[in-house]
Design a protein around this motif. Sequence first.
Motif, PDB file in Angstrom:
ATOM      1  N   LEU A  95       0.838  -1.101   0.085  1.00 30.68           N
ATOM      2  CA  LEU A  95       0.136  -0.015  -0.004  1.00 30.68           C
ATOM      3  C   LEU A  95       0.801   1.305   0.119  1.00 30.68           C
ATOM      4  CD1 LEU A  95      -2.795   1.370  -0.181  1.00 30.68           C
ATOM      5  CD2 LEU A  95      -2.728   1.113   2.586  1.00 30.68           C
ATOM      6  N   ALA A  96       1.878   1.177   0.905  1.00 27.96           N
ATOM      7  CA  ALA A  96       2.831   2.430   0.845  1.00 27.96           C
ATOM      8  C   ALA A  96       3.453   2.769  -0.456  1.00 27.96           C
ATOM      9  CB  ALA A  96       3.989   2.180   1.981  1.00 27.96           C
ATOM     10  N   ASN A  97       3.743   1.888  -1.406  1.00 31.49           N
ATOM     11  CA  ASN A  97       4.153   2.005  -2.495  1.00 31.49           C
ATOM     12  C   ASN A  97       3.217   2.234  -3.694  1.00 31.49           C
ATOM     13  OD1 ASN A  97       7.013   1.562  -2.108  1.00 31.49           O
ATOM     14  ND2 ASN A  97       6.839  -0.515  -2.005  1.00 31.49           N
ATOM     15  N   ARG A  98       2.211   2.008  -3.508  1.00 30.07           N
ATOM     16  CA  ARG A  98       0.960   2.332  -4.421  1.00 30.07           C
ATOM     17  C   ARG A  98       0.217   3.750  -4.068  1.00 30.07           C
ATOM     18  NH1 ARG A  98      -3.051  -0.661  -3.901  1.00 30.07           N
ATOM     19  NH2 ARG A  98      -2.714  -2.036  -2.095  1.00 30.07           N
ATOM     20  N   MET A  99       0.443   4.297  -2.873  1.00 32.11           N
ATOM     21  CA  MET A  99      -0.305   5.739  -2.855  1.00 32.11           C
ATOM     22  C   MET A  99       0.367   6.545  -3.499  1.00 32.11           C
ATOM     23  SD  MET A  99      -2.130   5.197  -0.127  1.00 32.11           S
ATOM     24  CE  MET A  99      -2.512   6.891   0.712  1.00 32.11           C
ATOM     25  N   ASN A 100      -0.683   7.253  -4.249  1.00 32.50           N
ATOM     26  CA  ASN A 100      -0.248   8.414  -4.885  1.00 32.50           C
ATOM     27  C   ASN A 100       0.474   9.540  -4.473  1.00 32.50           C
ATOM     28  OD1 ASN A 100      -2.023   7.377  -7.346  1.00 32.50           O
ATOM     29  ND2 ASN A 100      -3.652   8.039  -6.591  1.00 32.50           N
ATOM     30  N   ASP A 101       0.205   9.931  -3.362  1.00 28.78           N
ATOM     31  CA  ASP A 101       0.938  10.908  -2.522  1.00 28.78           C
ATOM     32  C   ASP A 101       2.116  10.177  -1.777  1.00 28.78           C
ATOM     33  OD1 ASP A 101       1.984  12.777  -0.623  1.00 28.78           O
ATOM     34  OD2 ASP A 101      -0.225  13.772  -0.273  1.00 28.78           O
ATOM     35  N   GLU A 102       3.470  10.798  -2.408  1.00 24.60           N
ATOM     36  CA  GLU A 102       4.593  10.014  -2.093  1.00 24.60           C
ATOM     37  C   GLU A 102       4.926  10.239  -0.483  1.00 24.60           C
ATOM     38  OE1 GLU A 102       7.502  11.261  -4.693  1.00 24.60           O
ATOM     39  OE2 GLU A 102       6.607  10.238  -6.458  1.00 24.60           O
ATOM     40  N   ARG A 103       4.345  11.406   0.059  1.00 24.60           N
ATOM     41  CA  ARG A 103       4.592  11.545   1.326  1.00 24.60           C
ATOM     42  C   ARG A 103       4.290  10.210   2.398  1.00 24.60           C
ATOM     43  NH1 ARG A 103       1.356  17.025   2.193  1.00 24.60           N
ATOM     44  NH2 ARG A 103      -0.002  15.838   1.111  1.00 24.60           N
ATOM     45  N   TYR A 104       3.363   9.786   2.016  1.00 24.39           N
ATOM     46  CA  TYR A 104       3.042   8.426   2.897  1.00 24.39           C
ATOM     47  C   TYR A 104       4.356   7.401   2.771  1.00 24.39           C
ATOM     48  CZ  TYR A 104      -1.790   9.822   3.324  1.00 24.39           C
ATOM     49  OH  TYR A 104      -3.061  10.308   3.346  1.00 24.39           O
ATOM     50  N   ARG A 105       4.609   7.140   1.661  1.00 24.65           N
ATOM     51  CA  ARG A 105       5.912   6.324   1.169  1.00 24.65           C
ATOM     52  C   ARG A 105       7.125   6.909   1.921  1.00 24.65           C
ATOM     53  NH1 ARG A 105       5.724   6.099  -3.693  1.00 24.65           N
ATOM     54  NH2 ARG A 105       7.475   7.293  -4.174  1.00 24.65           N
ATOM     55  N   ASP A 106       7.288   8.238   2.136  1.00 23.41           N
ATOM     56  CA  ASP A 106       8.474   8.593   2.587  1.00 23.41           C
ATOM     57  C   ASP A 106       8.407   8.449   4.229  1.00 23.41           C
ATOM     58  OD1 ASP A 106       9.325   9.452   0.174  1.00 23.41           O
ATOM     59  OD2 ASP A 106       8.722  11.676   0.237  1.00 23.41           O
ATOM     60  N   ALA A 110      11.039   6.438   6.545  1.00 22.12           N
ATOM     61  CA  ALA A 110      11.567   6.999   7.693  1.00 22.12           C
ATOM     62  C   ALA A 110      11.410   6.081   8.938  1.00 22.12           C
ATOM     63  CB  ALA A 110      11.165   8.348   7.881  1.00 22.12           C
ATOM     64  N   LEU A 111      10.166   5.739   9.020  1.00 21.43           N
ATOM     65  CA  LEU A 111       9.943   4.854  10.507  1.00 21.43           C
ATOM     66  C   LEU A 111      10.291   3.524  10.375  1.00 21.43           C
ATOM     67  CD1 LEU A 111       6.274   6.447  11.385  1.00 21.43           C
ATOM     68  CD2 LEU A 111       8.497   6.934  11.951  1.00 21.43           C
ATOM     69  N   GLN A 112       9.999   2.825   9.142  1.00 19.65           N
ATOM     70  CA  GLN A 112      10.691   1.266   9.154  1.00 19.65           C
ATOM     71  C   GLN A 112      10.016   0.541   9.960  1.00 19.65           C
ATOM     72  OE1 GLN A 112      12.747  -0.027   6.528  1.00 19.65           O
ATOM     73  NE2 GLN A 112      13.007   1.828   5.585  1.00 19.65           N
ATOM     74  N   PHE A 113       8.691   0.671  10.379  1.00 18.88           N
ATOM     75  CA  PHE A 113       7.985  -0.147  10.974  1.00 18.88           C
ATOM     76  C   PHE A 113       8.126  -1.778  10.780  1.00 18.88           C
ATOM     77  CE2 PHE A 113       4.965   3.394  13.018  1.00 18.88           C
ATOM     78  CZ  PHE A 113       6.036   3.778  13.857  1.00 18.88           C
ATOM     79  N   GLN A 114       7.618  -1.857   9.507  1.00 16.11           N
ATOM     80  CA  GLN A 114       7.550  -3.246   9.043  1.00 16.11           C
ATOM     81  C   GLN A 114       8.942  -4.089   9.292  1.00 16.11           C
ATOM     82  OE1 GLN A 114       8.970  -5.025   6.311  1.00 16.11           O
ATOM     83  NE2 GLN A 114       7.451  -6.912   6.601  1.00 16.11           N
ATOM     84  N   ALA A 115      10.013  -3.347   8.890  1.00 21.33           N
ATOM     85  CA  ALA A 115      11.396  -4.265   8.985  1.00 21.33           C
ATOM     86  C   ALA A 115      11.871  -3.979  10.424  1.00 21.33           C
ATOM     87  CB  ALA A 115      12.300  -3.391   7.731  1.00 21.33           C
TER      88      ALA A 115
END
Length: 269
Positions: A95-106, A110-115
């Motif tokens: 989902l993060a990589n599919r969001m049109n607004d790149e700020r979500y992915r950024d 930065a937080l790296q919660f999944q990894a």
Amino acid sequence: MSGSISSGLPALVAWRQLEKNGDAQQARFSKQATVQQKVAAAENAVKNAKTVDELLNNRRFMEFALSAYGLESEIDKKGLLARVLKSNLLDDQSLANRMNDERYRDMAKALQFQALGITNVKTPAVFESLKARYLKNEFEKAQGQQSPGLREALYFRENIKNAKNPYAILGDRTLREVVTKTLDIPREVAIQSVESQAGLLTRKVDIAKFQDKGFVDKFIQRYLNKIDQETSKSSGATSLYSGLLQGASSGYGVDLTGILEVLQGSARR
């Protein structure tokens, strides 16, 4: 609000002053007790958190983190935010990589919660980076609350250099707003295909010119001049307002400091 130098002045006039002493104004803004209290609350939330979900459910931390990326208006979209920030960034279809607004992915990067869970955000350097972004966004927001267009102009100056093609501009809400308004591109164009919009944009402006600081400065002045014209028409500009705007637009280096101080004092009464 203390730390703002605009105080309802024409945006172009306030911009001239920000260019002169904006760094000092931001430093004073950042030292305000209310601002420092919000930073401290976020820092305590990170320090005490044991899991990612604790942070995601901590409103003070989320307000802080979202503001760092200019996404504070999304605070109540808890489900979406959780899915985005827990996305696997190595998966192009996440989902993060599919969001049109790149700020979500950024933000997710930065937080790296999944990894890394909460380990990354507990790192001092990572938190300090978030803090710097938060303070910058809050300062810009304060300026925009005083003079329309200033927040967008500050954001544009900082981020337009990263837009190497028309799609990067169209995909960023603020960059798009500044560019389309300045170039007199009507909002109705948004109903066209993104390819058509990109083609129109490249016919209106050479995207490569946004790498030139001088071009960007002039572009911002054009944008703020349009904002001031709209404000003048909607509210009815006073002769003083019009005179200040004319002085700021003249390019003759008019020193407005004394007038600004008088107007700011009147605005605080």
